[in-house]
Design an enzyme around this catalytic site. Structure first.
Site, PDB file in Angstrom:
ATOM      1  N   ARG A  84      -8.239 -27.546   0.443  1.00 22.87           N
ATOM      2  CA  ARG A  84      -7.682 -28.865   0.760  1.00 22.87           C
ATOM      3  C   ARG A  84      -7.888 -29.245   2.225  1.00 22.87           C
ATOM      4  O   ARG A  84      -7.685 -30.376   2.606  1.00 22.87           O
ATOM      5  CB  ARG A  84      -6.185 -28.876   0.438  1.00 22.87           C
ATOM      6  CG  ARG A  84      -5.939 -28.481  -1.002  1.00 22.87           C
ATOM      7  CD  ARG A  84      -4.657 -29.004  -1.538  1.00 22.87           C
ATOM      8  NE  ARG A  84      -3.490 -28.558  -0.801  1.00 22.87           N
ATOM      9  CZ  ARG A  84      -2.252 -28.726  -1.267  1.00 22.87           C
ATOM     10  NH1 ARG A  84      -2.057 -29.325  -2.418  1.00 22.87           N
ATOM     11  NH2 ARG A  84      -1.228 -28.302  -0.579  1.00 22.87           N
ATOM     12  N   GLU A 242       2.984   2.138   4.840  1.00 23.57           N
ATOM     13  CA  GLU A 242       2.314   1.315   5.852  1.00 23.57           C
ATOM     14  C   GLU A 242       3.202   1.153   7.079  1.00 23.57           C
ATOM     15  O   GLU A 242       4.428   1.045   6.959  1.00 23.57           O
ATOM     16  CB  GLU A 242       2.000  -0.067   5.281  1.00 23.57           C
ATOM     17  CG  GLU A 242       1.015  -0.017   4.127  1.00 23.57           C
ATOM     18  CD  GLU A 242       0.661  -1.414   3.631  1.00 23.57           C
ATOM     19  OE1 GLU A 242      -0.369  -1.944   4.045  1.00 23.57           O
ATOM     20  OE2 GLU A 242       1.432  -1.956   2.828  1.00 23.57           O
ATOM     21  N   HIS A 266      -1.787  -1.698  -7.454  1.00 25.88           N
ATOM     22  CA  HIS A 266      -2.677  -0.703  -6.849  1.00 25.88           C
ATOM     23  C   HIS A 266      -2.362   0.742  -7.255  1.00 25.88           C
ATOM     24  O   HIS A 266      -3.237   1.480  -7.690  1.00 25.88           O
ATOM     25  CB  HIS A 266      -2.599  -0.782  -5.324  1.00 25.88           C
ATOM     26  CG  HIS A 266      -2.917  -2.132  -4.763  1.00 25.88           C
ATOM     27  ND1 HIS A 266      -3.946  -2.912  -5.226  1.00 25.88           N
ATOM     28  CD2 HIS A 266      -2.362  -2.829  -3.742  1.00 25.88           C
ATOM     29  CE1 HIS A 266      -3.998  -4.035  -4.523  1.00 25.88           C
ATOM     30  NE2 HIS A 266      -3.044  -4.004  -3.619  1.00 25.88           N
TER      31      HIS A 266
HETATM   32  C1  BG6 Z   1      -2.473  -5.786  -0.552  1.00 24.26           C
HETATM   33  C2  BG6 Z   1      -0.996  -5.915  -0.353  1.00 24.26           C
HETATM   34  O1  BG6 Z   1      -2.806  -6.023  -1.874  1.00 24.26           O
HETATM   35  O2  BG6 Z   1      -2.873  -4.474  -0.175  1.00 24.26           O
HETATM   36  C3  BG6 Z   1      -0.620  -5.655   1.086  1.00 24.26           C
HETATM   37  O3  BG6 Z   1      -0.580  -7.241  -0.700  1.00 24.26           O
HETATM   38  C4  BG6 Z   1      -1.139  -4.299   1.512  1.00 24.26           C
HETATM   39  O4  BG6 Z   1       0.786  -5.724   1.278  1.00 24.26           O
HETATM   40  C5  BG6 Z   1      -2.620  -4.165   1.191  1.00 24.26           C
HETATM   41  O5  BG6 Z   1      -0.939  -4.174   2.903  1.00 24.26           O
HETATM   42  C6  BG6 Z   1      -3.105  -2.741   1.431  1.00 24.26           C
HETATM   43  O6  BG6 Z   1      -4.482  -2.674   1.196  1.00 24.26           O
HETATM   44  P1  BG6 Z   1      -5.496  -2.163   2.306  1.00 24.26           P
HETATM   45  O7  BG6 Z   1      -6.845  -2.362   1.734  1.00 24.26           O
HETATM   46  O8  BG6 Z   1      -5.228  -2.973   3.530  1.00 24.26           O
HETATM   47  O9  BG6 Z   1      -5.187  -0.731   2.496  1.00 24.26           O
END
Ligand code: BG6
Length: 493
Positions: A84, A242, A266
């Site tokens: 957009r 994380e 994941h």
């Molecule tokens: C994403 C999540 O799908 O994956 C995030 O929404 C997360 O919260 C991220 O930080 C982690 O993936 P990567 O590839 O950064 O390790």
């Protein structure tokens, strides 16, 4: 204003509920002929990125594509950005060029791709503009929805089978729906538009070579393959801690939380790869069938269950982190988890009695991305050894691409005193980033790294009892200070 995907980056500023920006001077759409670059480039698929001005596109999709183009400079793609935001072609081309270079593509490759690309101002929730735009695309097109799931669903509702180019592939970002029912509904909607083989549900963890390495280690090694059962494995931990906190993503994250953001998608897929039966061959049919097979047998562990927690103010890497509930955009009444842990059981002969603990959270003191296999003790330990008997452990570091193996060895000095020895190895590292791998799969029509519809639903089915228990307060919301390793009462991982 951009329409950004939910799974990554700052809060998308627009949703389906938000008022649309005013239409462009000529009613949003460029003439269809402008959009048909195959006239000049026969044989090149058209990749349309919807949400082109969003964070996911600039931070992950385009650089990922850049790493792919660095490895495959002869690959031909016509890139169309659509969003957009009021951009000229040059705004988009500059971003494409910069991101390709950042991904490592050679300057002439980055320049060629950028020069052939174009930008289309488009609101995918506009019932007039959106179907017309889609009808103007060449047969060999990919529509990549780098958009919040609700916007993607609304956009798909506005399409009919006839609108879509014959060979179109749809790339859909996670999360796929918001619960089992909405995932089913979304699958039904998509099934009315295209064949399943044209649908690519994206989970970028499947594009991580660190995750795919599990397959090689498991199935190509005589020393691991036969012991991959309850007879030899005591428990499995999959941990994705994380240090990153909310990072301005309240609009998405506050409605998802750690369980949905990470475990539901994941980590369940990583677990499926770790626990699946052996494939006859590595292809999309076998792999996805076997992932589904193991996920269908997966249930929340009735005795161990789940934990949830939320971070309070603290420091991560010397940086002050406010309490989650004080972050802009957070509604404390939602009781969103920023750290979740679920213990699962897999009801099969292979895995009876082996708990699989999946844990992920934000704002933690240390970034750990691990799959850890703990082996049972030997059947008989000869008398006469001294020292601590260390448990055999196989560790996949999904962040660093390392493999670690801990075994007991005779120590120095007293030869009968046992010590632990750790072997470590770097695993093969692909120069193509996960999003590059995922995009290559979609462009080539190879669904190996995408999530099949029933698999997406099954992941929701597995977490549903946890979500329900949390909703009625059966599991307390614990607290941990940002920068720590989570609540001490949970036990160490
Ligand atoms: C994403 C999540 O799908 O994956 C995030 O929404 C997360 O919260 C991220 O930080 C982690 O993936 P990567 O590839 O950064 O390790």
């Amino acid at each position: 204003m951009s329409q950004d995907a939910a799974g990554h980056g700052p809060t998308p500023p627009t949703t389906t509920d938000a008022p649309s920006e005013p239409a462009g001077p000529n009613g949003d759409l460029a003439p269809a002929a402008d959009l048909d670059p195959t006239v000049e480039h026969p044989g090149a698929p058209t990749l349309v990125i919807l949400g082109a001005s969003g964070d996911l596109t600039s931070r992950l999709l385009l650089p990922g594509l850049g790493t792919l183009m660095a490895q495959e400079p002869d690959r031909r793609i016509i890139l169309v950005g659509a969003d957009r935001t009021e951009w000229a072609d040059t705004d988009w081309r500059d971003r494409v060029h910069e991101a390709m270079c950042r991904g490592g593509a050679r300057p002439e490759v980055a320049g060629g791709l950028a020069a052939d690309s174009r930008y289309q101002r488009l609101d995918v929730t506009d019932p007039e503009a959106w179907p017309a735009f889609v009808r103007s695309l060449p047969a060999d097109s990919v529509l990549y929805f780098a958009l919040p799931p609700a916007v993607t669903m609304t956009a798909c509702e506005l399409l009919t089978r006839d609108d879509l180019p014959q060979g179109v592939r749809l790339g859909l970002e996670k999360p796929f729906g918001s619960d089992l029912e909405s995932a089913r509904e979304f699958n039904r909607l998509l099934a009315g538009l295209v064949h399943e083989k044209q649908i690519f549900r994206v989970d970028h963890f499947l594009g991580k070579d660190t995750v795919l390495n599990i397959l090689g280690v498991r199935f190509a090694n005589r020393m691991f393959e036969p012991v991959w059962t309850t007879g030899d494995i005591e428990r499995v931990d999959i941990v994705f801690d994380e240090t990153l906190a909310l990072e301005g993503r309240a609009g998405y994250y506050d409605k998802a939380g750690a369980l949905i953001d990470m475990i539901q998608s994941h980590l369940l897929l990583v677990m499926a790869i770790l626990a699946m039966e052996e494939p006859n061959r590595i292809d999309h049919i076998e792999l996805r069938d076997l992932m589904m097979h193991v996920l269908r047998a997966t249930h929340c562990h009735p005795e161990i269950g789940s934990h949830r927690a939320r971070y309070s103010a603290g420091q991560v890497g010397g940086k002050d982190i406010p309490s989650y509930v004080d972050e802009p955009g957070v509604d404390p009444a939602r009781e969103t988890d920023t750290l979740a842990e679920v213990t699962l059981e897999i009801r099969s002969r292979r895995w009876a009695g082996v708990p699989f603990r999946l844990r992920s959270g934000k704002g933690l003191g240390d970034a750990r991305r691990l799959a850890i296999i703990y082996f049972r003790p030997v059947a008989h330990m000869p008398e006469g050894f001294t020292g601590k008997v260390h448990q055999n452990v196989l560790l996949f570091d999904l962040g660093e691409g390392r493999l670690g193996l801990r075994i007991a060895t005779n120590g120095e000095g007293d030869k009968l005193s046992l010590e632990e020895t750790v072997f470590e190895a770097e695993l093969g590292d692909s120069p193509v980033r996960p999003y590059g791998e995922i995009l290559a799969g979609i462009l080539d029509g190879n669904p190996l790294l995408s999530v099949r519809g029933d698999v997406a639903e099954e992941c929701w089915r597995i977490v549903a009892p946890v979500v329900a228990a949390w909703r009625v307060g059966e599991v307390p919301m614990d607290e941990y200070a940002a920068g720590t390793m989570g609540p001490l009462t949970w036990g160490r991982v």
